[in-house]
Design a protein around this motif. Structure first.
Motif, PDB file in Angstrom:
ATOM      1  N   SER A   1       0.816  -1.216   0.000  1.00  0.00           N
ATOM      2  CA  SER A   1       0.000   0.000   0.000  1.00  0.00           C
ATOM      3  C   SER A   1       0.846   1.260   0.000  1.00  0.00           C
ATOM      4  O   SER A   1       0.306   2.367   0.087  1.00  0.00           O
TER       5      SER A   1
ATOM      6  N   ASP B   1      -9.271  -7.549   1.929  1.00  0.00           N
ATOM      7  CA  ASP B   1      -9.250  -6.093   1.942  1.00  0.00           C
ATOM      8  C   ASP B   1      -8.614  -5.602   3.242  1.00  0.00           C
ATOM      9  O   ASP B   1      -8.419  -6.370   4.193  1.00  0.00           O
ATOM     10  N   GLN B   2      -8.326  -4.297   3.301  1.00  0.00           N
ATOM     11  CA  GLN B   2      -7.673  -3.766   4.490  1.00  0.00           C
ATOM     12  C   GLN B   2      -8.555  -3.848   5.738  1.00  0.00           C
ATOM     13  O   GLN B   2      -8.035  -3.887   6.863  1.00  0.00           O
TER      14      GLN B   2
ATOM     15  N   SER C   1     -10.256  -4.266  -3.182  1.00  0.00           N
ATOM     16  CA  SER C   1      -9.587  -3.098  -2.617  1.00  0.00           C
ATOM     17  C   SER C   1     -10.619  -2.020  -2.334  1.00  0.00           C
ATOM     18  O   SER C   1     -11.424  -1.669  -3.217  1.00  0.00           O
ATOM     19  N   ASN C   2     -10.606  -1.515  -1.101  1.00  0.00           N
ATOM     20  CA  ASN C   2     -11.499  -0.436  -0.703  1.00  0.00           C
ATOM     21  C   ASN C   2     -12.954  -0.750  -1.029  1.00  0.00           C
ATOM     22  O   ASN C   2     -13.724   0.112  -1.441  1.00  0.00           O
TER      23      ASN C   2
ATOM     24  N   ASN D   1      -6.820  -1.049  -7.496  1.00  0.00           N
ATOM     25  CA  ASN D   1      -6.228  -0.343  -6.365  1.00  0.00           C
ATOM     26  C   ASN D   1      -7.302   0.425  -5.604  1.00  0.00           C
ATOM     27  O   ASN D   1      -8.495   0.358  -5.921  1.00  0.00           O
ATOM     28  N   ARG D   2      -6.893   1.192  -4.579  1.00  0.00           N
ATOM     29  CA  ARG D   2      -7.875   1.808  -3.683  1.00  0.00           C
ATOM     30  C   ARG D   2      -8.703   2.900  -4.346  1.00  0.00           C
ATOM     31  O   ARG D   2      -9.758   3.265  -3.857  1.00  0.00           O
TER      32      ARG D   2
ATOM     33  N   ASP E   1      -1.360   0.981  -5.326  1.00  0.00           N
ATOM     34  CA  ASP E   1      -2.022   2.118  -4.707  1.00  0.00           C
ATOM     35  C   ASP E   1      -1.324   3.437  -4.986  1.00  0.00           C
ATOM     36  O   ASP E   1      -1.917   4.501  -4.811  1.00  0.00           O
TER      37      ASP E   1
END
Length: 340
Positions: free
Chosen positions: A49, A191-192, A239-240, A276-277, A317
């Motif tokens: 990230s 995911d985060q 992602s996100n 990506n985010r 990211d």
């Protein structure tokens, strides 16, 4: 189903704003990444990230090493002791690399993670013959699947089950509950916030066509919507809150499930492999036979122009995309591309 290519460091990068649809006239320029000493070719498989990458590189004898690129340095993580190849699938901002091995002898696949610059196998549940780690988030949660041999109708099948190696309980492995109890499940990405992307296969005899995608978190799961007539789906990345993959409803078409569950389809794509985010994606479209053209999208629009022979594996990211390029003398050169 995991789509991949054969097998590879990251140069220091300044912060890069991810391209938007307004950057459609930009040109993507490539920067080759150096290989560790003794390794001859490679590929970037994953990005953290921040501004680092991870992937694989191989020796002239064909042994595959895990590699991390960060701060202008190429770090050779080698292989898991007793195994000949280390295939990388993910990396987080702390530098933890995950993936799976193959044995020097036999065909045992084993999930691994890095501790420092050493690779260590991850625990398997009782009865598992194989395991794969497919993703890791910045908290250190690792997702993947384990495989066990099951005999049915006189034939033996490798049946896979999605699992989590939780950062909150190091040294343990947990099968994901709240998912269908029949068929097979694959933990494709995390995911985060800890949400796991899961592919579902309705039978133990078919490991090719998933029929549903689930988002799993903290013991409960919800299915992602698909259009009427969908026969199979592919989940490649998350992602996100957005999911990248494809839908097959009379033809395979790249797709992104947005945060509200709606589906967008990047123009002229067969599979979206990374996101990506900000929602920037990479993927490919079959041009002819087995030849694929790789592109970058923001939303449904292609971003910029590309040239040369290249394969994109990840949308980072920091706005770059990475994978490998090749020419008549170099089969695979790890590289990243920047939109300018």
């Amino acid at each position: 189903m995991r789509f991949s290519y054969p097998v590879v460091v990251a140069l220091a990068l300044t912060a890069i704003v991810s391209p938007t649809a307004s950057a459609a006239t930009c040109t993507w320029t490539s920067t080759n990444l150096p290989l560790p000493a003794g390794l001859t070719q490679g590929v970037v498989r994953a990005a953290d990230s921040l501004s680092g990458y991870a992937g694989e590189a191989q020796t002239s004898g064909g042994t595959v090493h895990a590699v991390r690129w960060v701060g202008g340095q190429a770090v050779d993580y080698g292989t898991v002791p007793g195994y000949s190849h280390a295939f990388v699938s993910g990396v987080n901002k702390s530098g933890t690399i995950v993936g799976h091995t193959s044995a020097t002898t036999g065909n045992h696949q084993r999930a691994f993670r890095s501790v420092g610059t050493a690779l260590q196998v991850l625990p398997e549940p009782a009865g598992a013959q194989h395991s794969w780690a497919n993703g890791v988030n910045d908290a250190g949660d690792i997702v993947g699947e384990v495989g066990s041999n099951v005999t049915s109708g006189g034939s033996t099948y490798l049946v896979r089950t999605a699992v989590l190696w939780p950062a909150s309980a190091p040294g343990t492995v947990v099968k994901l509950g709240g998912l269908p109890s029949t068929g097979q499940t694959l933990g494709q990405a995390v995911d985060q916030d800890g949400t796991v992307l899961v592919e579902y296969y309705p039978t133990i005899t078919n490991s090719i066509d998933a029929t549903a995608l689930y988002l799993w978190k903290a013991g409960s799961a919800r299915v992602l919507p698909t259009p009427s007539g969908t026969t199979s789906v592919y989940g490649e990345a998350i992602s996100n809150g957005r999911v990248a993959g494809a839908i097959n409803a009379g033809g395979m078409v790249g797709a992104v499930w947005e945060q509200d569950g709606s589906i967008t389809k990047p123009v002229a794509s067969n599979l979206i492999t990374s996101i990506n985010r900000t929602g920037q994606t990479t993927g490919w479209k079959i041009v002819t036979g087995l030849t694929a053209a790789h592109w970058v999208w923001q939303g449904t629009a292609k971003v910029g122009t590309l040239s040369g022979q290249r394969t994109f594996e990840v949308s980072a990211d920091n706005g770059t995309v990475a994978g490998y390029s090749w020419n008549s003398t170099t089969f695979s050169q790890p590289a990243f591309w920047r939109c300018s």
